[in-house]
Design a protein around this motif. Structure first.
Motif, PDB file in Angstrom:
ATOM      1  N   TRP A  30       0.131   3.129   6.856  1.00 61.76           N
ATOM      2  CA  TRP A  30      -1.152   2.911   7.517  1.00 61.76           C
ATOM      3  C   TRP A  30      -1.403   1.400   7.460  1.00 61.76           C
ATOM      4  CZ3 TRP A  30      -3.420   6.936   9.988  1.00 61.76           C
ATOM      5  CH2 TRP A  30      -2.844   8.400   9.327  1.00 61.76           C
ATOM      6  N   PRO A  31      -1.778   0.780   8.756  1.00 62.49           N
ATOM      7  CA  PRO A  31      -1.982  -0.670   8.811  1.00 62.49           C
ATOM      8  C   PRO A  31      -3.356  -0.855   8.070  1.00 62.49           C
ATOM      9  CG  PRO A  31      -2.130  -0.204  11.051  1.00 62.49           C
ATOM     10  CD  PRO A  31      -1.521   1.439  10.144  1.00 62.49           C
ATOM     11  N   MET A  32      -3.470  -2.053   7.267  1.00 62.15           N
ATOM     12  CA  MET A  32      -4.670  -2.526   6.786  1.00 62.15           C
ATOM     13  C   MET A  32      -4.988  -4.047   7.232  1.00 62.15           C
ATOM     14  SD  MET A  32      -5.982  -0.094   4.775  1.00 62.15           S
ATOM     15  CE  MET A  32      -5.296   1.630   5.748  1.00 62.15           C
TER      16      MET A  32
ATOM     17  N   PRO B  24      -0.289 -10.701   2.097  1.00 52.95           N
ATOM     18  CA  PRO B  24       1.111 -10.274   2.682  1.00 52.95           C
ATOM     19  C   PRO B  24       1.870  -9.142   1.752  1.00 52.95           C
ATOM     20  CG  PRO B  24       1.003 -12.707   2.648  1.00 52.95           C
ATOM     21  CD  PRO B  24      -0.274 -12.068   1.992  1.00 52.95           C
ATOM     22  N   GLY B  25       2.298  -7.867   2.150  1.00 52.65           N
ATOM     23  CA  GLY B  25       2.775  -7.189   1.432  1.00 52.65           C
ATOM     24  C   GLY B  25       2.400  -5.687   1.589  1.00 52.65           C
ATOM     25  N   GLU B  26       3.022  -4.793   1.228  1.00 52.07           N
ATOM     26  CA  GLU B  26       2.890  -3.184   1.384  1.00 52.07           C
ATOM     27  C   GLU B  26       2.540  -2.598  -0.041  1.00 52.07           C
ATOM     28  OE1 GLU B  26       3.973  -1.710   4.409  1.00 52.07           O
ATOM     29  OE2 GLU B  26       4.207  -3.602   5.403  1.00 52.07           O
ATOM     30  N   VAL B  27       1.543  -1.796   0.031  1.00 52.36           N
ATOM     31  CA  VAL B  27       1.136  -0.998  -1.036  1.00 52.36           C
ATOM     32  C   VAL B  27       1.705   0.433  -0.801  1.00 52.36           C
ATOM     33  CG1 VAL B  27      -0.723   0.081  -2.194  1.00 52.36           C
ATOM     34  CG2 VAL B  27      -1.137  -2.359  -1.426  1.00 52.36           C
ATOM     35  N   LYS B  28       2.384   0.695  -1.968  1.00 53.76           N
ATOM     36  CA  LYS B  28       3.124   2.157  -1.687  1.00 53.76           C
ATOM     37  C   LYS B  28       2.403   3.297  -2.940  1.00 53.76           C
ATOM     38  CE  LYS B  28       7.247   0.547   0.607  1.00 53.76           C
ATOM     39  NZ  LYS B  28       8.571   0.610   0.765  1.00 53.76           N
ATOM     40  N   MET B  29       1.917   4.353  -2.385  1.00 52.66           N
ATOM     41  CA  MET B  29       1.576   5.214  -3.578  1.00 52.66           C
ATOM     42  C   MET B  29       2.757   5.911  -4.221  1.00 52.66           C
ATOM     43  SD  MET B  29      -1.803   4.848  -3.268  1.00 52.66           S
ATOM     44  CE  MET B  29      -1.975   6.197  -4.783  1.00 52.66           C
TER      45      MET B  29
ATOM     46  N   THR C  50       1.086   2.665   2.206  1.00 56.00           N
ATOM     47  CA  THR C  50       1.946   3.887   2.729  1.00 56.00           C
ATOM     48  C   THR C  50       1.350   5.130   1.495  1.00 56.00           C
ATOM     49  OG1 THR C  50       3.989   2.697   3.377  1.00 56.00           O
ATOM     50  CG2 THR C  50       4.147   4.925   2.549  1.00 56.00           C
ATOM     51  N   ASP C  51       0.982   6.008   2.179  1.00 56.21           N
ATOM     52  CA  ASP C  51       0.227   7.282   1.211  1.00 56.21           C
ATOM     53  C   ASP C  51       1.385   7.883   0.627  1.00 56.21           C
ATOM     54  OD1 ASP C  51       1.274   9.106   3.431  1.00 56.21           O
ATOM     55  OD2 ASP C  51      -0.532   9.007   4.366  1.00 56.21           O
TER      56      ASP C  51
END
Length: 436
Positions: free
Chosen positions: A342-344, A349-354, A335-336
């Motif tokens: 944006w899917p990577m 497993p998991g979500e990166v958040k700026m 998540t920018d």
């Protein structure tokens, strides 16, 4: 270029300041380019962990920029690199980190360990005679050997003369006028050299604007280091091909890391996820270094060949080492900073958040069966995951828990950036060398 410079060593300075933001990188780049244009062979080093400044300084000097850090790199390797540079160059410039005395070890510690005098960069844009107090304070607090001052953001020759008169027994080696087009920056530091239009012209302009006291420079002593011999590295990766992602999204690569992989016998094959290139079919292992994937989310999300290729490599059990930005690109999504998801590649497993706030910074060590692997962390994102870490790195400042290290099948992933030469056996094992 004199015979004395060739045979006896190189003139060397450590370019330091009272704080970040004083213009150390601009001054170092200007001085490097000016000396190169005068026919000097210049070698530039960066004090402390950094990827971006060395890219710019490499462009300014025309030679690879290695890291000097008493803890991460180690005293012996630092001494060997300085010894080799003093034998082959006429000038050695070491750019400091933060303020001269900040950190442990600090740039001042490096100066004293290797006898490199300090060239103090002083932002004189809002001062005149007080520059003398700053310079004397920087010299005497440690103390350190002071080669002189290079005043930055000077308004006029009269301004430069006021600064020079305030320094008393410290020479003014030069000054740089205020720049209409300063080097652009972003959250991790300067922007990448490839993103700066007309970078060569900008570096030449910096060099042209540097008023430099040649006689004061020539009066500096020559640096000559006696160093232990380089140790032999076992060929634990002989016959193995390591595929390395390398482009604007994956560019945080220490030259020493690549050198070590090759010394261990590995063949390095580069590919570009941003160009939608898949992992090379002959790869035995994959290295996904850090960089700026968060600036290229749309491209990476749409790069089907890249995503399919890294998933196939993972399914085949190829060792995959993903550091920081590399880890972000193999998570489920990024998540920018605008809040768009944006899917990577989805290996982790998991979500990166700026986020706007710094999330990780500092020297750390990763424990391995082969002993500690030294490195650092620096990131403005967080990983939200239900995966259980295999381990955590150790913060050198406090001994506390550092970055999570994940092992998902053949994937090793963490925000941790490793300095490979600190433990070659551990690195060989990460890339699948059974004998390590």
């Amino acid at each position: 270029m004199s015979d004395e410079s060739r045979d006896s060593g190189a003139r060397a300075v450590l370019v330091a300041a009272m704080a970040s933001g004083q213009g150390k990188t601009s001054v170092t780049a200007a001085l490097a380019r000016k000396l190169v244009r005068r026919g000097q062979r210049v070698r530039v080093f960066k004090c402390g962990p950094d990827f971006i400044d060395p890219m710019l300084l490499e462009r300014a000097s025309g030679a690879p920029v290695h890291t000097l850090d008493l803890w991460m790199v180690g005293v012996d390797e630092c001494r060997r690199r300085l010894h080799d540079a003093a034998r082959e160059a006429d000038a050695i410039l070491v750019e400091g980190v933060m303020g001269l005395y900040d950190g442990s070890p600090s740039a001042a510690d490096l100066s004293r360990e290797f006898g490199i005098p300090v060239l103090a960069v002083i932002d004189a844009s809002a001062m005149a005679q007080t520059a003398g107090a700053v310079a004397r304070g920087l010299r005497d607090y440690g103390p350190v050997d002071m080669a002189g001052v290079l005043a930055n953001r000077i308004a006029s020759e009269g301004h430069a003369k006021m600064v020079a008169s305030s320094l008393r027994d410290i020479p003014l080696l030069g000054w740089l006028a205020r720049q209409d087009t300063p080097l652009p920056e972003r959250h991790l530091g300067l922007v990448l050299p490839g993103e700066v239009d007309g970078l060569e012209a900008l570096l030449d302009k910096l060099a042209d604007g540097l008023h430099f006291d040649e006689d004061a420079w020539q009066a500096l002593p020559l640096l000559s280091q006696s160093a232990p011999a380089w140790e032999d590295v076992p060929p634990l990766l002989a016959g193995r091909t390591i595929a390395i992602a390398r482009d604007a999204a994956f560019c945080f690569l220490y030259p020493a890391n690549l050198d070590l992989l090759q010394k261990m016998g590995a063949h390095l094959a580069y590919f570009s996820p941003l160009k939608d290139e898949a992992v090379p079919p002959d790869a035995d292992a994959v290295f996904l270094p850090g960089g700026y994937p968060e600036l290229h989310c749309a491209t990476l999300a749409g790069a089907a060949h890249w995503q399919d290729g890294i998933r196939a490599a993972h399914a085949k059990g190829l060792p995959i080492v993903a550091e920081c930005g590399g880890m972000m690109a193999v998570a489920d999504a990024i998540t920018d900073k605008e809040g768009q998801r944006w899917p990577m590649a989805g290996l982790l497993p998991g979500e990166v958040k700026m986020q706007a706030r710094l999330a990780g910074l500092g020297a750390q060590a990763m424990q391995t069966p082969q002993g500690p692997l030294r490195g650092h962390t620096f990131h403005y994102s967080r990983l939200e995951t239900g995966a259980t870490p295999l381990s955590h790195t150790v913060k050198t400042s406090t001994g506390g828990e550092g970055e999570a290290v994940f092992r998902i099948g053949s994937l090793s992933a963490s925000y941790f950036h490793a300095y490979f030469p600190s433990n070659p056996l551990a690195v060989a094992a990460l890339f699948g060398a059974s004998a390590a």
